[in-house]
Design a protein around this motif. Structure first.
Motif, mmCIF file in Angstrom:
data_model
loop_
_atom_site.group_PDB
_atom_site.id
_atom_site.type_symbol
_atom_site.label_atom_id
_atom_site.label_comp_id
_atom_site.label_asym_id
_atom_site.label_seq_id
_atom_site.Cartn_x
_atom_site.Cartn_y
_atom_site.Cartn_z
ATOM 1 N N HIS A 53 0.863 -1.213 -0.006
ATOM 2 C CA HIS A 53 -0.165 -0.134 -0.347
ATOM 3 C C HIS A 53 0.803 0.753 0.187
ATOM 4 O O HIS A 53 1.909 0.994 0.424
ATOM 5 C CB HIS A 53 -1.537 -0.113 0.936
ATOM 6 N N MET A 75 0.692 4.599 1.078
ATOM 7 C CA MET A 75 0.398 6.315 2.045
ATOM 8 C C MET A 75 0.878 7.521 2.334
ATOM 9 O O MET A 75 2.341 7.816 2.376
ATOM 10 C CB MET A 75 0.410 5.814 3.222
ATOM 11 N N LYS A 89 0.473 10.915 3.477
ATOM 12 C CA LYS A 89 0.067 12.240 3.937
ATOM 13 C C LYS A 89 -0.092 13.812 3.394
ATOM 14 O O LYS A 89 0.930 14.369 3.714
ATOM 15 C CB LYS A 89 0.718 12.656 5.876
ATOM 16 N N THR A 116 -0.980 9.058 11.960
ATOM 17 C CA THR A 116 -1.316 7.300 11.936
ATOM 18 C C THR A 116 -1.201 7.278 13.241
ATOM 19 O O THR A 116 -0.571 6.698 14.419
ATOM 20 C CB THR A 116 -1.043 6.286 11.767
ATOM 21 N N HIS A 166 -1.390 1.216 16.355
ATOM 22 C CA HIS A 166 -2.165 0.452 16.325
ATOM 23 C C HIS A 166 -0.594 -0.882 16.207
ATOM 24 O O HIS A 166 0.187 -0.543 16.217
ATOM 25 C CB HIS A 166 -2.775 0.114 14.944
ATOM 26 N N ASP A 216 -0.845 -3.645 13.414
ATOM 27 C CA ASP A 216 -1.410 -4.213 11.874
ATOM 28 C C ASP A 216 -2.008 -5.494 12.087
ATOM 29 O O ASP A 216 -3.183 -5.780 11.325
ATOM 30 C CB ASP A 216 -0.151 -4.796 11.224
ATOM 31 N N THR A 225 5.643 -6.195 7.788
ATOM 32 C CA THR A 225 6.111 -4.523 7.384
ATOM 33 C C THR A 225 7.430 -4.535 6.187
ATOM 34 O O THR A 225 8.298 -3.355 7.370
ATOM 35 C CB THR A 225 4.899 -4.019 7.345
ATOM 36 N N TRP A 240 8.475 -0.343 4.895
ATOM 37 C CA TRP A 240 8.104 0.556 4.990
ATOM 38 C C TRP A 240 8.812 2.050 4.548
ATOM 39 O O TRP A 240 9.366 2.151 5.453
ATOM 40 C CB TRP A 240 7.377 1.246 6.283
ATOM 41 N N LEU A 278 8.389 6.912 11.076
ATOM 42 C CA LEU A 278 7.544 5.922 12.096
ATOM 43 C C LEU A 278 8.229 5.763 13.479
ATOM 44 O O LEU A 278 8.916 5.731 13.652
ATOM 45 C CB LEU A 278 7.195 4.214 11.305
ATOM 46 N N HIS A 311 8.837 -3.713 10.137
ATOM 47 C CA HIS A 311 8.194 -3.760 11.915
ATOM 48 C C HIS A 311 7.649 -5.840 11.366
ATOM 49 O O HIS A 311 6.944 -5.811 10.128
ATOM 50 C CB HIS A 311 7.351 -2.852 12.190
ATOM 51 N N HIS A 322 3.101 0.647 16.487
ATOM 52 C CA HIS A 322 3.801 1.681 15.774
ATOM 53 C C HIS A 322 2.431 2.721 15.862
ATOM 54 O O HIS A 322 1.485 2.406 15.974
ATOM 55 C CB HIS A 322 4.241 1.167 14.262
ATOM 56 N N ALA A 380 2.920 7.443 13.174
ATOM 57 C CA ALA A 380 3.182 7.721 12.446
ATOM 58 C C ALA A 380 2.702 9.006 12.716
ATOM 59 O O ALA A 380 1.081 9.307 13.396
ATOM 60 C CB ALA A 380 3.379 7.717 11.169
ATOM 61 N N ARG A 436 3.595 13.734 2.564
ATOM 62 C CA ARG A 436 4.738 13.013 2.734
ATOM 63 C C ARG A 436 4.347 11.311 2.351
ATOM 64 O O ARG A 436 2.825 11.013 2.304
ATOM 65 C CB ARG A 436 4.411 11.875 3.997
ATOM 66 N N ALA A 479 5.092 7.266 1.186
ATOM 67 C CA ALA A 479 4.862 6.641 1.736
ATOM 68 C C ALA A 479 4.788 5.817 1.130
ATOM 69 O O ALA A 479 3.593 5.562 0.806
ATOM 70 C CB ALA A 479 4.921 5.979 3.440
ATOM 71 N N ALA A 533 4.926 0.823 0.887
ATOM 72 C CA ALA A 533 4.975 -0.170 2.497
ATOM 73 C C ALA A 533 4.618 -1.874 1.161
ATOM 74 O O ALA A 533 3.978 -1.325 1.111
ATOM 75 C CB ALA A 533 4.293 -0.373 3.473
HETATM 76 O O1 LIG Z 1 2.166 5.289 6.773
HETATM 77 C C1 LIG Z 1 2.204 5.531 8.280
HETATM 78 O O2 LIG Z 1 1.195 7.259 8.557
HETATM 79 C C2 LIG Z 1 1.611 4.350 8.310
HETATM 80 C C3 LIG Z 1 2.254 2.789 8.183
HETATM 81 C C4 LIG Z 1 1.238 2.158 8.890
HETATM 82 O O3 LIG Z 1 1.017 2.139 9.967
HETATM 83 C C5 LIG Z 1 2.337 0.842 8.338
HETATM 84 O O4 LIG Z 1 2.559 0.345 6.769
HETATM 85 O O5 LIG Z 1 1.624 -0.401 9.093
#
Ligand SMILES: O=C(O)CCC(=O)C(=O)O
Length: 276
Positions: free
Chosen positions: A107, A109, A111, A119, A122, A124, A138, A140, A153, A202, A208, A210, A219, A221, A223
């Motif tokens: 995915h 992400m 921002k 974020t 949490h 996953d 993951t 990232w 992160l 992770h 984790h 953010a 931003r 990212a 993953a």
């Molecule tokens: O990019 C983020 O803000 C969160 C990413 C995340 O929680 C993840 O990839 O598990």
């Protein structure tokens, strides 16, 4: 540039639940991924199917997106399947999980500048639906430098060895896709600033988070998640916080699925009529 973890990094991953590496791909590849990434978000790729959605908002028509997320971006840009990032992450995944490791999800992400939502803390695993049988890790990778001002992160070392915490949808709102863990003690959390093309790795159980993006630039990212399908691990029932979810994303996905089914049925009847 082939990447492997040192034995110290492998030990840190297993002990603390995460590890940060300064480089997983080249600057040239980061620049190419970034172009594709921006194109996909500009085209709103995957919106109708529910692959593109707002992780932190309600996806209401006209509402500003708080943290857009695109699931499976390589479905929309197949060249993303051939990156050095993916090859290096796959090699490291096999190092950490064994030779049967496979890609299970990816995915992107985003921002938005100044307004990108945090974020929440949490694990996953809390997102896993009934029947999931892998424990993914993951990779990232940020596509620009990240620190605590734009959403790098943060991890809680050792949380990989503690039980799954109860979660709820962000602010307890069933219309929001994102989850937040309850009862988190983040006093010992560690932030992982990175250069573009670095990566954090992770586990599915590691807590984790953010922060928001307070900077003037988006931003970005990307993953990749690799897992090991296991006969010993399978989510038997949906977690309570995933029952009663009512996201616009899910409704779009069901509608798109219905359209595909109707189209396929029409096609089948047309084919039958031709062959009769
Ligand atoms: O990019 C983020 O803000 C969160 C990413 C995340 O929680 C993840 O990839 O598990």
């Amino acid at each position: 540039m082939n990447k492997e973890l040192t034995s110290k990094e492998v030990a840190q991953f297993h002990e603390q639940g995460f590890v940060s590496i300064p480089q997983i791909t080249t600057a040239l590849e980061v620049a190419w991924i970034r172009e594709s990434y921006d194109r996909l978000f500009e085209q709103c790729a995957g919106w109708e199917k529910g692959d593109l959605f707002d992780f932190a908002g309600t996806d209401e028509p006209g509402a500003a997106l708080k943290a857009p997320q695109l699931s499976d971006p390589s479905k929309y840009e197949p060249a993303l399947k051939n990156t050095l990032f993916r090859a290096n992450a796959f090699a490291i995944a096999k190092q950490l999980l064994g030779p049967a490791a496979e890609l299970v999800f990816e995915h992107a992400m985003l921002k938005p500048a100044k307004s990108g939502a945090p974020t929440p803390w949490h694990q996953d695993e809390a997102f896993y639906a009934k029947g999931v049988d892998n424990q993914a890790i993951t990779f990232w990778m940020p596509l620009q430098p990240v620190d605590t001002t734009n959403g790098c992160l943060d991890f809680i070392p050792g949380s990989n060895k503690k039980p799954l915490l109860p979660h709820r949808r962000i602010n307890g709102d069933p219309r929001i896709h994102g989850l937040e863990a309850l009862g988190v003690d983040d006093s010992l959390s560690i932030s992982c600033p990175l250069q573009a093309g670095g990566a954090t790795i992770h586990g599915y159980h590691t807590l984790h988070h953010a922060g928001p993006n307070l900077s003037d630039e988006p931003r970005r990212a990307y993953a990749l998640l690799f897992g090991l399908r296991s006969p010993y691990y399978r989510v038997k029932e949906d977690f309570p916080w995933n029952r009663g979810m009512a996201t616009a994303r899910h409704k779009r996905a069901v509608k798109a699925d219905g359209l595909v089914r109707r189209y396929t049925n029409n096609l089948r009847s047309a084919a039958k009529a031709i062959l009769r």
